[in-house]
Enzyme design. Structure first.
Site, mmCIF file in Angstrom:
data_model
loop_
_atom_site.group_PDB
_atom_site.id
_atom_site.type_symbol
_atom_site.label_atom_id
_atom_site.label_comp_id
_atom_site.label_asym_id
_atom_site.label_seq_id
_atom_site.Cartn_x
_atom_site.Cartn_y
_atom_site.Cartn_z
ATOM 1 N N ASP A 151 16.328 10.081 -8.793
ATOM 2 C CA ASP A 151 17.787 10.258 -8.780
ATOM 3 C C ASP A 151 18.399 10.018 -7.397
ATOM 4 O OD1 ASP A 151 17.883 10.872 -11.496
ATOM 5 O OD2 ASP A 151 17.541 13.007 -11.139
ATOM 6 N N HIS A 188 0.808 -1.220 0.000
ATOM 7 C CA HIS A 188 0.000 0.000 0.000
ATOM 8 C C HIS A 188 0.842 1.271 0.000
ATOM 9 C CE1 HIS A 188 -3.717 2.307 1.244
ATOM 10 N NE2 HIS A 188 -4.198 1.434 0.382
ATOM 11 N N LYS A 222 2.901 4.518 -1.312
ATOM 12 C CA LYS A 222 2.750 5.476 -2.406
ATOM 13 C C LYS A 222 3.930 6.426 -2.345
ATOM 14 C CE LYS A 222 -1.844 4.632 -1.290
ATOM 15 N NZ LYS A 222 -2.591 4.600 -0.016
#
Length: 233
Positions: free
Chosen positions: A180, A173, A175
Site C-alpha cells: 500500500d 538480488h 528482497k
C-alpha cells in the site's frame, strides 16, 4: 563524562557571554561521544536555561529566559506516536513467512514485490489470493532463478499477475516488498521454503514514510527498466 561535567563546560563558555565556533565544536564532540537519548538532550537544554537564569541580574531578564525556554519546548519536534516501530523477524521458523503472509492479507490497494526467487507455495497462494480480491500486485524477480525447479513464477503468471524478469547478466538480488505504499518488508529472506525451514535469515518491517518512498521509487525504476526488454526469451 557526567552531566555535571557538561554543566561546567557550559559555565566556561558563558564566561565571556559568547559561544564561539570552537566552543560549539567542542560541545558537539563531547555530546557525540555520549550515548544520549532525547530525554538526556532535554535535560541538558533545561540545565543550560537554568545556568542562564542564574547568570542574569534582574527579574525581567530571567522572565525572558523562562519565556524562551518554554518556546523551545514547542519548537522541538514531537515524536509521531501513531507511527509503528520497526519489526524484526528471524528464521529458521515460521515468523518471517508468517509476517509476510499477514502483510499480504492486510493489504488494501497494492503490493509491489521485488524478490530474487519465489518457491514457497504458501506465500504464492496468498499472492494469488490477494490478486483475486482486487489488490494490484506487481512482481519483479530474477530471470535465472525463475527457471529453477520449484519456482512459482509460472503460477503467478497464470494468475494474470504482472511479472517482470531482470533479463540481465547480473542477478536482481533484491528482497523487498512495498504494501500500500506505506509498509516495507525487506531483509536477507528469500521467499522460499528453505528460507523458512533451514536458513538463518531475517526480515525487517518498516513503517517510515521516507523509507517506503525510497523503496517505491526503486521499484518503479526497476519496473521501467525491465519493461523495456522482453520478459523471457
Amino acid at each position: 563524562m557526567k552531566k555535571s561535567d557538561i554543566e561546567e563546560l557550559l559555565l566556561q563558555t558563558l564566561s565571556d557571554l559568547k559561544l564561539s565556533r570552537s566552543e560549539k565544536k567542542g560541545l558537539r564532540l563531547v555530546l557525540e561521544d555520549l550515548d544520549l537519548s532525547e530525554g538526556d538532550y532535554g535535560a541538558l537544554r533545561k540545565s543550560a536555561f537554568e545556568i542562564a537564569r542564574k547568570s542574569t541580574g534582574d527579574s525581567a531578564s530571567r522572565q525572558v529566559i523562562e519565556w524562551l525556554e518554554e518556546v523551545m519546548k514547542v519548537f522541538v519536534p514531537r515524536q509521531d506516536r501513531s507511527r509503528k516501530p520497526p519489526e524484526v523477524f528471524f528464521s529458521p521458523g515460521d515468523s518471517c513467512r508468517g509476517r509476510i503472509l499477514s502483510l499480504l492479507r492486510a493489504a488494501h490497494q497494492s503490493v509491489d514485490i521485488c524478490v530474487f526467487t519465489i518457491t514457497d507455495d504458501t506465500i504464492t497462494r496468498e499472492i494469488v489470493a490477494s490478486h483475486s480480491r482486487g489488490i494490484k500486485i506487481r512482481v519483479i524477480t530474477d530471470d535465472e532463478t525463475s527457471l529453477h525447479r520449484g519456482s512459482d513464477t509460472h503460477l503467478i503468471e497464470e494468475a494474470g499477475i504482472p511479472i517482470l524478469f531482470d533479463d540481465d547478466e547480473q542477478h536482481m538480488h533484491n528482497k523487498f516488498a512495498v504494501f500500500d505504499g506505506k509498509v516495507v518488508c525487506t531483509g536477507s529472506y528469500n521467499w522460499t521454503r528453505k528460507a523458512a525451514t533451514h536458513n538463518m535469515e531475517n526480515i525487517l518491517v518498516v513503517y517510515d514514510p521516507s523509507i517506503c518512498n525510497n523503496f517505491s521509487r526503486e521499484f518503479e525504476t526497476l519496473w521501467k527498466r525491465f519493461s523495456k526488454s522482453s520478459n523471457r526469451a
